[in-house]
Design a protein around this motif. Structure first.
Motif, PDB file in Angstrom:
ATOM      1  N   PRO A 108      -2.904 -17.065  21.862  1.00  0.00           N
ATOM      2  CA  PRO A 108      -2.195 -17.014  23.146  1.00  0.00           C
ATOM      3  C   PRO A 108      -2.608 -15.813  23.994  1.00  0.00           C
ATOM      4  O   PRO A 108      -3.104 -14.800  23.479  1.00  0.00           O
ATOM      5  CB  PRO A 108      -0.720 -16.904  22.728  1.00  0.00           C
TER       6      PRO A 108
ATOM      7  N   PRO B   1       1.034 -20.248  16.945  1.00  0.00           N
ATOM      8  CA  PRO B   1       0.566 -20.836  18.216  1.00  0.00           C
ATOM      9  C   PRO B   1      -0.920 -20.584  18.432  1.00  0.00           C
ATOM     10  O   PRO B   1      -1.334 -19.930  19.395  1.00  0.00           O
ATOM     11  CB  PRO B   1       1.420 -20.119  19.263  1.00  0.00           C
TER      12      PRO B   1
ATOM     13  N   ASP C 231      -4.751 -22.481  18.531  1.00  0.00           N
ATOM     14  CA  ASP C 231      -5.417 -23.771  18.713  1.00  0.00           C
ATOM     15  C   ASP C 231      -6.793 -23.710  18.058  1.00  0.00           C
ATOM     16  O   ASP C 231      -7.637 -22.904  18.431  1.00  0.00           O
ATOM     17  CB  ASP C 231      -5.550 -24.075  20.199  1.00  0.00           C
TER      18      ASP C 231
ATOM     19  N   PRO D 217      -3.775 -28.579  16.106  1.00  0.00           N
ATOM     20  CA  PRO D 217      -2.852 -27.687  15.390  1.00  0.00           C
ATOM     21  C   PRO D 217      -3.346 -27.381  13.982  1.00  0.00           C
ATOM     22  O   PRO D 217      -4.140 -28.119  13.404  1.00  0.00           O
ATOM     23  CB  PRO D 217      -1.547 -28.493  15.360  1.00  0.00           C
TER      24      PRO D 217
END
Length: 746
Positions: A389, A575, A577, A581
């Motif tokens: 993120p 979180p 990628d 997932p």
């Protein structure tokens, strides 16, 4: 040429000359060549091993510079480097500053920071070093108009150096790591951006001391309700502290503002460097992500079958049928069939998941944060990619303990392969990690950063005067937390599961002693000592190697005064990628809280312990302990006598007239206390009440019969704190589970 033409040309030349002269006259002066300046750490390059170090790169451009800034650390004795890249696009005549925070190793006290823009002719390097006695103090905006000069600390604990913090340092995850203290004005954290406030709160929870320059009793804006000290001078919050300074900073009385904070390193304050699993975290994640090695038996059968088929079997079959010429067709056909079979089997061996994670999720009043390790297996040679993120940091350095360049195959630890090297690129929208992998290759990335709206466990603890401790633990997540554990001062409770929303009582009996095998005793079956190749059992979500990796950066994993709770799940993923997932892996949710004291008591489990200084900065008279040092070499094969400085803080409301004593482990051979002006020796007594000699000739650091107690005179207790300077035996062995504590006498 006619006169009028000549006059026209002359006039035109004059105009051209005038214009040219104007252009030259108004042209900017030639600029200096482009320049890259590098500043790492604080106070001239100071950093804390095992923590992140901020690196500031300043590029002054005399021309357009478009490319990639690469920054990395070079550790002594470690060949690999782990670069971080930042895209740069700088116009000529402008200056740009870039700040990144890089992780360091717990065992390396010196390193070199290298930065450059390949192709632009810009590069620089600077050395950083751990001092061990330089207290780094960060100042928020508005505290003072002038940064103070370095300040000598009391008790021979070094000096304090001050740094004015800017927005880049406050908003970069991990940039505050080396600081021991941050000072803010009466307004608290109200003026900070949400990102900066989150980073400050994370820093406090991990052990930072936040000083608010106002009189006690008001509300500190920007702090959680649970962290408000109110009328108290100081309040312990998780591993850190919030304290008032009563306007001393504004008045320039910095000796009243700054107190020593922990600077000791893991392993240099006691013979207990920590407990670790039998295999590496990379191997555990490789197993979870589907990395497999064909067994030797399978390979032998495969090879033998091929040899027999293309040899005797094919020869006799074609000879009997009279078709020997078909050998030129049959052998290539068999080779193709075996190659296809090998590819199918190899693909199957790498099937079952191409990415796995191990994640530590820490939650508390200051917010939620995560540190995740992502392992990836490449089935057909494609590179591994992990997108973290925005606002997160990442690195190819996968262990704070040291370089992990190879992974052992789970089925055969003696067979290893190189881990794919990672490149990390920081951008405004996300952080990208890329690993170049061969077919069947394995790579590992580490990422860390804040989590939004993430709930976890909530724990309370109250210590009784009899030595027992208990409280409640609640699961605020919507997941089942398995193998829940509670730790206080090295003593453990747990092993059961908690349903979502469930709250139960826990207690640790006064007679329960720390485990000499594994401190986290309820998890002992999941450590891996009794499983094939040291891997965690498939029946448990507990990843002990992941847990101990997170503990490796801590000097004091389970200190008195702090309760640590943790629970495991396979149903949560970070979180991150990875072109989809992450399905496989383990996550541990953990939280910490202050241990409260039962009213009217000062139990040692509620007295906060901090290791301020380690062996590198605590002076010891080696001549005084020469006989003991000689006996260590004879009896234990190695060993030395070292020093450490500890601070114990009594719980709020403690009666200052209560007699206190220090309970000292068998590896302590001398103790002193600070009375505000000098260090004074303490008398030590054995279990029988006999006064021990001041300079022992020999002492077994593992025999609890050599443990001692030391009464603490009332004048040594100042503002509810006791400073002890210990002389201890570092025998190079362990583990020793008995640690120094302070509590009510008797």
């Amino acid at each position: 040429m006619s006169p009028w033409v000549r006059r026209a040309l002359t006039a035109l030349a004059a105009v051209v000359a005038l214009v040219a002269g104007g252009i030259v006259g108004f042209a900017p002066p030639a600029s200096a060549a482009s320049k890259l300046t590098l500043v790492a750490g604080y106070s001239g390059g100071d950093f804390r091993p095992g923590h992140q170090v901020p690196v500031r790169v300043v590029i002054e451009a005399d021309r357009l510079i478009r490319g990639t800034l690469q920054v990395h650390l070079e550790f002594t004795g470690v060949d690999e480097v782990y670069p971080v890249s930042v895209p740069v696009d700088i116009s000529g005549g402008t200056t740009k500053e870039i700040l990144v925070a890089l992780p360091t190793l717990t065992s390396v006290q010196r390193a070199t920071v290298v930065a450059g823009v390949p192709g632009a002719g810009l590069s620089a390097e600077v050395d950083i070093a751990y001092s061990g006695d330089v207290e780094l103090v960060g100042l928020l905006s508005g505290v003072t108009n002038q940064v103070p000069q370095p300040l000598a600390l009391p008790a021979d604990l070094g000096s304090a150096h001050f740094e004015q913090l800017d927005d880049a340092e406050l908003t970069t995850v991990g940039a505050l790591d080396p600081l021991g203290t941050v000072v803010t004005g009466p307004e608290g954290l109200a003026a900070l951006s949400p990102e900066a406030r989150s980073n400050v709160l994370t820093w406090v929870g991990q052990g930072g001391h936040l000083v608010v320059d106002a009189v006690p009793g008001g509300r500190i804006d920007g702090l959680p309700e649970e962290w408000q000290p109110n009328e108290a001078l100081r309040l312990a919050v998780e591993r850190g502290e919030v304290r008032w300074s009563g306007g001393a900073a504004a008045a320039g009385r910095w000796d009243e503002v700054v107190e020593p904070t922990p600077l000791a390193l893991p392993g240099d304050v006691s013979p207990t460097p920590g407990f670790f699993g039998p295999t590496s975290l990379a191997t555990v994640l490789g197993n979870d992500s589907g990395l497999r090695l064909p067994t030797v038996r399978w390979l032998l059968v495969f090879l033998a079958g091929y040899v027999l088929l293309v040899g005797p079997a094919l020869f006799f079959t074609l000879r009997r049928g009279g078709r020997r010429r078909l050998v030129w067709v049959a052998i290539p056909a068999i080779a193709v069939i075996f190659a296809a079979g090998a590819f199918a089997v190899g693909s199957d061996l790498r099937a079952g998941g191409e990415a796995a994670h191990g994640t530590i999720v820490h939650t508390g009043p200051g917010g939620a944060r995560a540190e995740t390790y992502v392992g990836m297996v490449s089935r057909s040679g494609e590179d591994g990619r992990a997108l973290f993120p925005a606002g997160w940091s990442a690195s190819g350095l996968t262990s704070a303990l040291g370089d992990v360049a190879k992974i052992a195959f789970p089925q055969d630890p003696s067979t290893q392969q190189e881990i794919g090297m990672a490149d990390v690129s920081l951008g405004g929208d996300a952080t990208l990690g890329e690993i170049g992998l061969d077919p069947g290759g394995f790579g590992l990335l580490t990422g860390w950063g804040p989590l939004e709206e993430t709930k976890g466990l909530a724990v309370t603890a109250v210590a009784g005067p009899d030595g027992s401790v208990g409280g409640t633990i609640r699961n605020d997540t919507d997941l089942v937390m398995e193998d829940v554990l509670v730790m206080v001062a090295g003593r453990a409770w747990g092993g059961q599961d908690l349903a979502p929303g469930e709250e139960i009582q826990w207690s640790i009996d006064a007679n329960r002693q720390p485990s000499s095998d594994v401190p986290e005793e309820p998890w002992s079956d999941a450590v891996g000592f009794d499983t094939p190749n040291g891997l965690p059992s498939k029946d448990t979500p507990v990843g002990y190697t992941l847990w101990t990796e997170s503990r490796a950066k801590l000097v004091d994993s389970y200190p008195p005064g702090l309760v640590v709770a943790a629970g495991w799940t396979r149903a949560w993923s970070p979180p991150v990628d990875v072109d989809g997932p992450i399905e496989a892996g383990r996550a541990v949710f953990t939280t910490e809280a202050v241990v409260q004291a039962a009213p009217g008591s000062i139990p040692d489990a509620a007295v906060r312990r901090e290791y301020l200084r380690g062996s590198g900065t605590t002076p010891v008279d080696k001549d005084r302990f020469k006989d003991l040092i000689d006996s260590l070499g004879a009896d234990f094969g190695s060993g030395s006598v070292e020093g450490a400085v500890l601070r114990f803080t009594l719980p709020p409301g403690a009666d200052p007239t209560v007699s206190l004593e220090a309970d000292l482990p068998p590896y302590v051979v001398a103790a002193e206390a600070w009375d505000g002006s000098e260090w004074l020796p303490l008398d030590r007594y054995n279990h029988d009440g006999d006064l021990l000699e001041a300079t022992p000739e020999s002492q077994d650091p593992y025999n609890d019969a050599n443990a001692s107690t030391a009464p603490i005179p009332p004048e040594m207790v100042r503002d509810g704190m006791v400073y002890l300077r210990l002389v201890l035996i570092d025998s190079g062995g362990g583990p020793v589970v008995h640690e120094p504590t302070v509590g009510a006498a008797g």
